[in-house]
Motif scaffolding. Structure first.
Motif, PDB file in Angstrom:
ATOM      1  N   GLY A  60       0.820  -1.204   0.000  1.00 46.37           N
ATOM      2  CA  GLY A  60       0.000   0.000   0.000  1.00 46.37           C
ATOM      3  C   GLY A  60       0.854   1.254   0.000  1.00 46.37           C
ATOM      4  O   GLY A  60       2.077   1.201  -0.029  1.00 46.37           O
ATOM      5  N   ASN A  61       0.180   2.374   0.023  1.00 46.99           N
ATOM      6  CA  ASN A  61       0.852   3.664  -0.048  1.00 46.99           C
ATOM      7  C   ASN A  61       0.828   4.352   1.309  1.00 46.99           C
ATOM      8  O   ASN A  61       0.017   4.033   2.165  1.00 46.99           O
ATOM      9  CB  ASN A  61       0.163   4.550  -1.089  1.00 46.99           C
ATOM     10  N   GLY A  62       1.728   5.297   1.484  1.00 47.28           N
ATOM     11  CA  GLY A  62       1.783   6.066   2.720  1.00 47.28           C
ATOM     12  C   GLY A  62       2.311   7.446   2.448  1.00 47.28           C
ATOM     13  O   GLY A  62       2.943   7.688   1.416  1.00 47.28           O
ATOM     14  N   ILE A  63       2.048   8.359   3.367  1.00 48.22           N
ATOM     15  CA  ILE A  63       2.511   9.735   3.215  1.00 48.22           C
ATOM     16  C   ILE A  63       2.796  10.331   4.586  1.00 48.22           C
ATOM     17  O   ILE A  63       2.117   9.998   5.567  1.00 48.22           O
ATOM     18  CB  ILE A  63       1.464  10.578   2.447  1.00 48.22           C
ATOM     19  N   THR A  64       3.822  11.153   4.648  1.00 49.00           N
ATOM     20  CA  THR A  64       4.135  11.905   5.856  1.00 49.00           C
ATOM     21  C   THR A  64       4.762  13.234   5.428  1.00 49.00           C
ATOM     22  O   THR A  64       5.152  13.404   4.273  1.00 49.00           O
ATOM     23  CB  THR A  64       5.060  11.108   6.805  1.00 49.00           C
ATOM     24  N   LYS A  65       4.851  14.172   6.370  1.00 49.68           N
ATOM     25  CA  LYS A  65       5.443  15.475   6.083  1.00 49.68           C
ATOM     26  C   LYS A  65       6.791  15.601   6.777  1.00 49.68           C
ATOM     27  O   LYS A  65       7.003  15.036   7.847  1.00 49.68           O
ATOM     28  CB  LYS A  65       4.535  16.596   6.597  1.00 49.68           C
ATOM     29  N   ILE A  66       7.673  16.365   6.119  1.00 46.79           N
ATOM     30  CA  ILE A  66       8.957  16.707   6.724  1.00 46.79           C
ATOM     31  C   ILE A  66       9.176  18.201   6.585  1.00 46.79           C
ATOM     32  O   ILE A  66       8.700  18.824   5.635  1.00 46.79           O
ATOM     33  CB  ILE A  66      10.143  15.941   6.102  1.00 46.79           C
ATOM     34  N   ALA A  67       9.900  18.752   7.528  1.00 49.52           N
ATOM     35  CA  ALA A  67      10.326  20.145   7.456  1.00 49.52           C
ATOM     36  C   ALA A  67      11.812  20.136   7.127  1.00 49.52           C
ATOM     37  O   ALA A  67      12.594  19.398   7.737  1.00 49.52           O
ATOM     38  CB  ALA A  67      10.092  20.856   8.779  1.00 49.52           C
ATOM     39  N   ILE A  68      12.191  20.946   6.146  1.00 51.97           N
ATOM     40  CA  ILE A  68      13.595  21.065   5.764  1.00 51.97           C
ATOM     41  C   ILE A  68      14.033  22.496   6.037  1.00 51.97           C
ATOM     42  O   ILE A  68      13.339  23.455   5.697  1.00 51.97           O
ATOM     43  CB  ILE A  68      13.802  20.709   4.279  1.00 51.97           C
ATOM     44  N   ILE A  69      15.177  22.608   6.692  1.00 51.30           N
ATOM     45  CA  ILE A  69      15.769  23.914   6.989  1.00 51.30           C
ATOM     46  C   ILE A  69      17.125  23.962   6.327  1.00 51.30           C
ATOM     47  O   ILE A  69      17.962  23.095   6.548  1.00 51.30           O
ATOM     48  CB  ILE A  69      15.888  24.126   8.512  1.00 51.30           C
ATOM     49  N   LYS A  70      17.320  24.973   5.513  1.00 55.74           N
ATOM     50  CA  LYS A  70      18.578  25.098   4.781  1.00 55.74           C
ATOM     51  C   LYS A  70      19.436  26.170   5.428  1.00 55.74           C
ATOM     52  O   LYS A  70      18.983  27.187   5.838  1.00 55.74           O
ATOM     53  CB  LYS A  70      18.281  25.466   3.327  1.00 55.74           C
TER      54      LYS A  70
END
Length: 86
Positions: free
Chosen positions: A76-86
């Motif tokens: 199956g499929n899945g999704i999550t969020k990430i925060a990226i700081i440069k």
């Protein structure tokens, strides 16, 4: 889906670990608008991937919120969020 560290600070942490996923999955890193900035084919017998924060062109992503989308026909499929700081 596990992602760590979150937030992912480019330059401070070498890699973002994406784990708890089925082997032979496709991993998409996407903007909030739905643009795919990186596409990774997870090898068979692997259930984690270390990502360096670069897009398909080899450039580090800009700071922001991104989606990690996992696609796998068997698990199956899945999704999550990430925060990226440069």
């Amino acid at each position: 889906i596990g992602v760590s560290p979150n937030p992912f600070i480019i330059g401070e942490s070498q890699f973002l670990m994406i784990d708890n996923i089925c082997s032979d999955s496709k991993i998409k890193i996407m903007t909030l608008e739905g643009a795919v900035v990186e596409l990774i084919d997870l090898p068979y017998n692997e259930n984690r991937f270390n990502w360096d924060g670069r897009d398909k062109g080899g450039r580090f992503l800009d700071s922001g919120i991104y989606f990690v989308v996992i696609e796998n026909e068997q698990c199956g499929n899945g999704i999550t969020k990430i925060a990226i700081i440069k």
